[in-house]
Write a protein that holds these residues in place. Sequence first.
Motif, mmCIF file in Angstrom:
data_model
loop_
_atom_site.group_PDB
_atom_site.id
_atom_site.type_symbol
_atom_site.label_atom_id
_atom_site.label_comp_id
_atom_site.label_asym_id
_atom_site.label_seq_id
_atom_site.Cartn_x
_atom_site.Cartn_y
_atom_site.Cartn_z
ATOM 1 N N GLN A 129 -17.449 -37.758 -31.100
ATOM 2 C CA GLN A 129 -18.719 -38.468 -30.955
ATOM 3 C C GLN A 129 -18.490 -39.982 -30.988
ATOM 4 O O GLN A 129 -19.065 -40.722 -30.204
ATOM 5 N N LYS A 130 -17.606 -40.436 -31.895
ATOM 6 C CA LYS A 130 -17.274 -41.864 -31.952
ATOM 7 C C LYS A 130 -16.658 -42.313 -30.635
ATOM 8 O O LYS A 130 -16.998 -43.384 -30.118
ATOM 9 N N ASN A 131 -15.755 -41.485 -30.107
ATOM 10 C CA ASN A 131 -15.122 -41.826 -28.829
ATOM 11 C C ASN A 131 -16.155 -41.909 -27.712
ATOM 12 O O ASN A 131 -16.107 -42.813 -26.874
ATOM 13 N N MET A 132 -17.098 -40.969 -27.699
ATOM 14 C CA MET A 132 -18.146 -40.998 -26.680
ATOM 15 C C MET A 132 -18.990 -42.263 -26.836
ATOM 16 O O MET A 132 -19.326 -42.917 -25.844
ATOM 17 N N ASN A 133 -19.308 -42.606 -28.092
ATOM 18 C CA ASN A 133 -20.077 -43.824 -28.336
ATOM 19 C C ASN A 133 -19.295 -45.054 -27.891
ATOM 20 O O ASN A 133 -19.853 -45.975 -27.279
ATOM 21 N N LEU A 134 -17.995 -45.064 -28.200
ATOM 22 C CA LEU A 134 -17.158 -46.199 -27.795
ATOM 23 C C LEU A 134 -17.054 -46.283 -26.276
ATOM 24 O O LEU A 134 -17.069 -47.379 -25.708
ATOM 25 N N GLU A 135 -16.965 -45.129 -25.619
ATOM 26 C CA GLU A 135 -16.919 -45.125 -24.153
ATOM 27 C C GLU A 135 -18.226 -45.661 -23.578
ATOM 28 O O GLU A 135 -18.219 -46.409 -22.596
ATOM 29 N N THR A 136 -19.343 -45.305 -24.210
ATOM 30 C CA THR A 136 -20.644 -45.820 -23.765
ATOM 31 C C THR A 136 -20.696 -47.339 -23.949
ATOM 32 O O THR A 136 -21.125 -48.070 -23.049
ATOM 33 N N VAL A 137 -20.232 -47.807 -25.105
ATOM 34 C CA VAL A 137 -20.213 -49.248 -25.374
ATOM 35 C C VAL A 137 -19.282 -49.947 -24.391
ATOM 36 O O VAL A 137 -19.614 -51.012 -23.845
ATOM 37 N N LEU A 138 -18.124 -49.330 -24.131
ATOM 38 C CA LEU A 138 -17.167 -49.910 -23.186
ATOM 39 C C LEU A 138 -17.761 -49.991 -21.783
ATOM 40 O O LEU A 138 -17.639 -51.018 -21.101
ATOM 41 N N GLU A 139 -18.433 -48.938 -21.354
ATOM 42 C CA GLU A 139 -19.066 -48.936 -20.032
ATOM 43 C C GLU A 139 -20.146 -50.009 -19.955
ATOM 44 O O GLU A 139 -20.276 -50.718 -18.959
ATOM 45 N N SER A 140 -20.911 -50.128 -21.019
ATOM 46 C CA SER A 140 -21.949 -51.157 -21.067
ATOM 47 C C SER A 140 -21.323 -52.547 -20.990
ATOM 48 O O SER A 140 -21.814 -53.425 -20.270
ATOM 49 N N ALA A 141 -20.222 -52.731 -21.703
ATOM 50 C CA ALA A 141 -19.520 -54.024 -21.667
ATOM 51 C C ALA A 141 -18.965 -54.307 -20.273
ATOM 52 O O ALA A 141 -19.015 -55.447 -19.794
ATOM 53 N N ARG A 142 -18.458 -53.263 -19.601
ATOM 54 C CA ARG A 142 -17.953 -53.447 -18.228
ATOM 55 C C ARG A 142 -19.075 -53.881 -17.298
ATOM 56 O O ARG A 142 -18.903 -54.781 -16.471
ATOM 57 N N LYS A 143 -20.237 -53.235 -17.446
ATOM 58 C CA LYS A 143 -21.382 -53.601 -16.597
ATOM 59 C C LYS A 143 -21.815 -55.034 -16.866
ATOM 60 O O LYS A 143 -22.126 -55.786 -15.940
ATOM 61 N N GLU A 144 -21.847 -55.415 -18.145
ATOM 62 C CA GLU A 144 -22.211 -56.793 -18.488
ATOM 63 C C GLU A 144 -21.201 -57.770 -17.902
ATOM 64 O O GLU A 144 -21.575 -58.840 -17.406
ATOM 65 N N LYS A 145 -19.923 -57.411 -17.969
ATOM 66 C CA LYS A 145 -18.872 -58.268 -17.411
ATOM 67 C C LYS A 145 -19.065 -58.422 -15.905
ATOM 68 O O LYS A 145 -18.987 -59.527 -15.366
ATOM 69 N N GLU A 146 -19.309 -57.297 -15.211
ATOM 70 C CA GLU A 146 -19.538 -57.346 -13.764
ATOM 71 C C GLU A 146 -20.744 -58.205 -13.433
ATOM 72 O O GLU A 146 -20.709 -59.012 -12.497
#
Length: 121
Positions: free
Chosen positions: A40-57
């Motif tokens: 679950q932590k990994n899934m949350n981290l992946e969600t946060v990472l994806e969100s960060a990637r979108k913000e970066k883009e």
Amino acid sequence: MELIKENKKLMDDLASKEVVLTSREADLTKLSELFKAEEQKNMNLETVLESARKEKESAEEKILKLEAMLEEERRQREKVEHDLRFSESRLKMSKDMQEILHKKNTKLETSVTQVRLFIRL
């Protein structure tokens, strides 16, 4: 009697193995819960990472737009500066022409005055 002792020993052995087995099952259950929590932590981290990637883009797109706007502003500034230099050049030419015309006008007035004086004579 010996069979009873052996049976009792086997029962005690079985009971201790059941206790160990129960303990290991409990450990496995805890490990399984920990594993699920980590997933679950990994899934949350992946969600946060994806969100960060979108913000970066998004930030990169904004930077590109701002750079394009900056380049357009630079081009416009250069055009305005060129137009200003051209206008200043035209203004100087106009002033030079005005000065030349003023000199010619002064000469002409002088000549007219001389002609009038000559006529009066």
